[in-house]
Design a protein around this motif. Structure first.
Motif, PDB file in Angstrom:
ATOM      1  N   PHE A  11      45.292  54.011  36.767  1.00 46.27           N
ATOM      2  CA  PHE A  11      44.506  52.880  37.508  1.00 46.27           C
ATOM      3  C   PHE A  11      46.277  51.466  37.474  1.00 46.27           C
ATOM      4  O   PHE A  11      46.245  51.778  35.932  1.00 46.27           O
ATOM      5  CB  PHE A  11      43.575  52.186  36.816  1.00 46.27           C
ATOM      6  N   VAL A  16      43.888  45.946  40.890  1.00 46.10           N
ATOM      7  CA  VAL A  16      42.894  46.972  40.401  1.00 46.10           C
ATOM      8  C   VAL A  16      41.698  47.055  39.654  1.00 46.10           C
ATOM      9  O   VAL A  16      40.541  47.288  40.278  1.00 46.10           O
ATOM     10  CB  VAL A  16      43.819  48.023  40.909  1.00 46.10           C
ATOM     11  N   LEU A  17      42.210  46.807  37.996  1.00 49.41           N
ATOM     12  CA  LEU A  17      41.369  46.462  37.256  1.00 49.41           C
ATOM     13  C   LEU A  17      41.174  44.687  37.410  1.00 49.41           C
ATOM     14  O   LEU A  17      40.239  44.614  36.477  1.00 49.41           O
ATOM     15  CB  LEU A  17      42.238  46.628  35.834  1.00 49.41           C
ATOM     16  N   ILE A  91      38.090  43.499  38.097  1.00 47.23           N
ATOM     17  CA  ILE A  91      37.614  43.567  39.401  1.00 47.23           C
ATOM     18  C   ILE A  91      35.762  44.273  39.104  1.00 47.23           C
ATOM     19  O   ILE A  91      35.719  44.717  38.146  1.00 47.23           O
ATOM     20  CB  ILE A  91      38.025  44.490  39.228  1.00 47.23           C
ATOM     21  N   VAL A  94      34.731  48.222  36.569  1.00 48.60           N
ATOM     22  CA  VAL A  94      35.250  48.734  35.971  1.00 48.60           C
ATOM     23  C   VAL A  94      34.870  49.372  34.580  1.00 48.60           C
ATOM     24  O   VAL A  94      35.148  50.493  34.435  1.00 48.60           O
ATOM     25  CB  VAL A  94      36.719  47.372  35.911  1.00 48.60           C
ATOM     26  N   VAL A  97      32.333  52.132  35.952  1.00 51.28           N
ATOM     27  CA  VAL A  97      33.814  53.363  36.488  1.00 51.28           C
ATOM     28  C   VAL A  97      34.339  54.016  34.734  1.00 51.28           C
ATOM     29  O   VAL A  97      34.205  55.425  35.271  1.00 51.28           O
ATOM     30  CB  VAL A  97      34.769  53.039  37.118  1.00 51.28           C
ATOM     31  N   ILE A 169      44.840  54.933  41.091  1.00 53.06           N
ATOM     32  CA  ILE A 169      45.091  54.166  41.865  1.00 53.06           C
ATOM     33  C   ILE A 169      45.330  52.777  42.524  1.00 53.06           C
ATOM     34  O   ILE A 169      46.283  52.392  41.353  1.00 53.06           O
ATOM     35  CB  ILE A 169      42.850  53.807  41.437  1.00 53.06           C
ATOM     36  N   ASP A 171      46.340  49.178  44.467  1.00 53.71           N
ATOM     37  CA  ASP A 171      45.999  48.347  45.938  1.00 53.71           C
ATOM     38  C   ASP A 171      47.705  47.812  46.413  1.00 53.71           C
ATOM     39  O   ASP A 171      47.399  47.430  47.346  1.00 53.71           O
ATOM     40  CB  ASP A 171      45.614  46.625  45.282  1.00 53.71           C
ATOM     41  N   PHE A 189      42.759  50.612  46.421  1.00 44.37           N
ATOM     42  CA  PHE A 189      41.415  49.571  46.499  1.00 44.37           C
ATOM     43  C   PHE A 189      42.335  48.298  46.962  1.00 44.37           C
ATOM     44  O   PHE A 189      43.313  47.731  46.852  1.00 44.37           O
ATOM     45  CB  PHE A 189      41.178  49.926  45.088  1.00 44.37           C
ATOM     46  N   MET A 216      34.582  49.313  43.474  1.00 39.81           N
ATOM     47  CA  MET A 216      35.336  49.723  42.052  1.00 39.81           C
ATOM     48  C   MET A 216      34.575  51.255  42.078  1.00 39.81           C
ATOM     49  O   MET A 216      34.615  52.680  42.343  1.00 39.81           O
ATOM     50  CB  MET A 216      35.439  49.244  41.176  1.00 39.81           C
ATOM     51  N   GLU A 217      33.067  50.936  42.672  1.00 36.47           N
ATOM     52  CA  GLU A 217      31.725  52.169  42.233  1.00 36.47           C
ATOM     53  C   GLU A 217      32.449  53.275  42.643  1.00 36.47           C
ATOM     54  O   GLU A 217      31.949  54.613  42.469  1.00 36.47           O
ATOM     55  CB  GLU A 217      31.029  51.383  41.930  1.00 36.47           C
ATOM     56  N   LEU A 219      34.840  54.652  43.774  1.00 39.22           N
ATOM     57  CA  LEU A 219      36.148  55.309  42.799  1.00 39.22           C
ATOM     58  C   LEU A 219      35.396  57.242  42.639  1.00 39.22           C
ATOM     59  O   LEU A 219      36.106  58.249  43.207  1.00 39.22           O
ATOM     60  CB  LEU A 219      36.546  55.012  42.612  1.00 39.22           C
TER      61      LEU A 219
END
Length: 235
Positions: A11, A16-17, A91, A94, A97, A169, A171, A189, A216-217, A219
């Motif tokens: 990640f 992203v996170l 995000i 997370v 995930v 992952i 952005d 993302f 996010m899910e 993913l």
């Protein structure tokens, strides 16, 4: 395309996170204005999104003939950290995930262009630090930051994963280029608040990541073993 089972999900952090990019771009635009450089958030995103401090400083020097010194960086960092402590949000999804990756036996880590202290501050402020410690990798650990592949290759080696079985992952265009150069699959993302910039959307489309998603899910559709990587770019 046929893919190997995913061994490691890498990640990015900012965008992203944690939903940090709008804050970071605002702080950067304000700091550059003090140096006499007038650009808006879209211009800053086009030039600097996903890049390391060293890469940003070199880009400013080349384009604007302005040197970025340590005093500038210190003031900008202090302003940024103060806003992160007050405003930064994770995000959504997370934590769920990461729990699902653990259940599937897939490793995960974070590899960011930011300094480690900024990564840890961002994750701590949003309640995510415990999910990623100690698997935190910063561009300060390698010679060349994104868009070079060094950071992702370093993270894969440290985590004992084959690059071809890693999924990144990201952005940012710089991060996508870095992942592709590392021989890794990369999902873009687009669920962060900064992804409405026109230049960002154009750059993303041109780079053709393996997939694109904004929840996010989603993913989890891409990492559940061998099979085909579904392109979600129009979702």
């Amino acid at each position: 395309m046929a893919i190997k089972p995913t061994q490691l999900v890498i990640f990015d952090c900012d965008g992203v996170l944690v939903d940090s990019e709008p804050i970071a771009l605002e702080v950067l635009v304000e700091a550059l204005a003090v140096k006499g450089i007038a650009i808006d958030a879209d211009g800053a995103a086009e030039r600097f999104l996903g890049r390391s401090i060293a890469s940003m400083a070199e880009a400013v020097r080349q384009e604007f003939q302005v040197e970025i010194d340590q005093v500038f960086l210190t003031h900008m960092r202090e302003a940024l950290y103060a806003r992160f402590r007050q405003e930064l949000q994770p995000i959504a999804g997370v934590d769920r995930v990461v729990a699902a990756l653990k259940e599937q036996g897939i490793s995960w880590c974070v590899a960011s262009s930011s300094q480690r202290e900024r990564i840890e501050l961002s994750l701590a402020a949003t309640g995510l630090l415990d999910l990623f410690t100690p698997s935190i990798f910063s561009a300060t650990m390698v010679e060349h930051g994104k868009p070079a592949p060094d950071l992702f290759l370093h993270a894969a080696a440290a985590m004992g994963a084959d690059p071809s079985a890693c999924m990144v992952i990201e952005d940012s265009p710089a991060g996508i280029v870095a992942a592709q150069a590392a021989g890794m699959r990369v999902c873009a993302f687009t669920g962060g608040s900064h992804t409405n910039h026109a230049s960002y959307q154009a750059a993303l489309a041109a780079l053709k990541p393996d997939a694109r998603f904004d929840a996010m899910e989603d993913l989890l559709h891409f990492v559940g073993g061998a099979g085909r990587l579904e392109d979600n770019s129009d979702a």
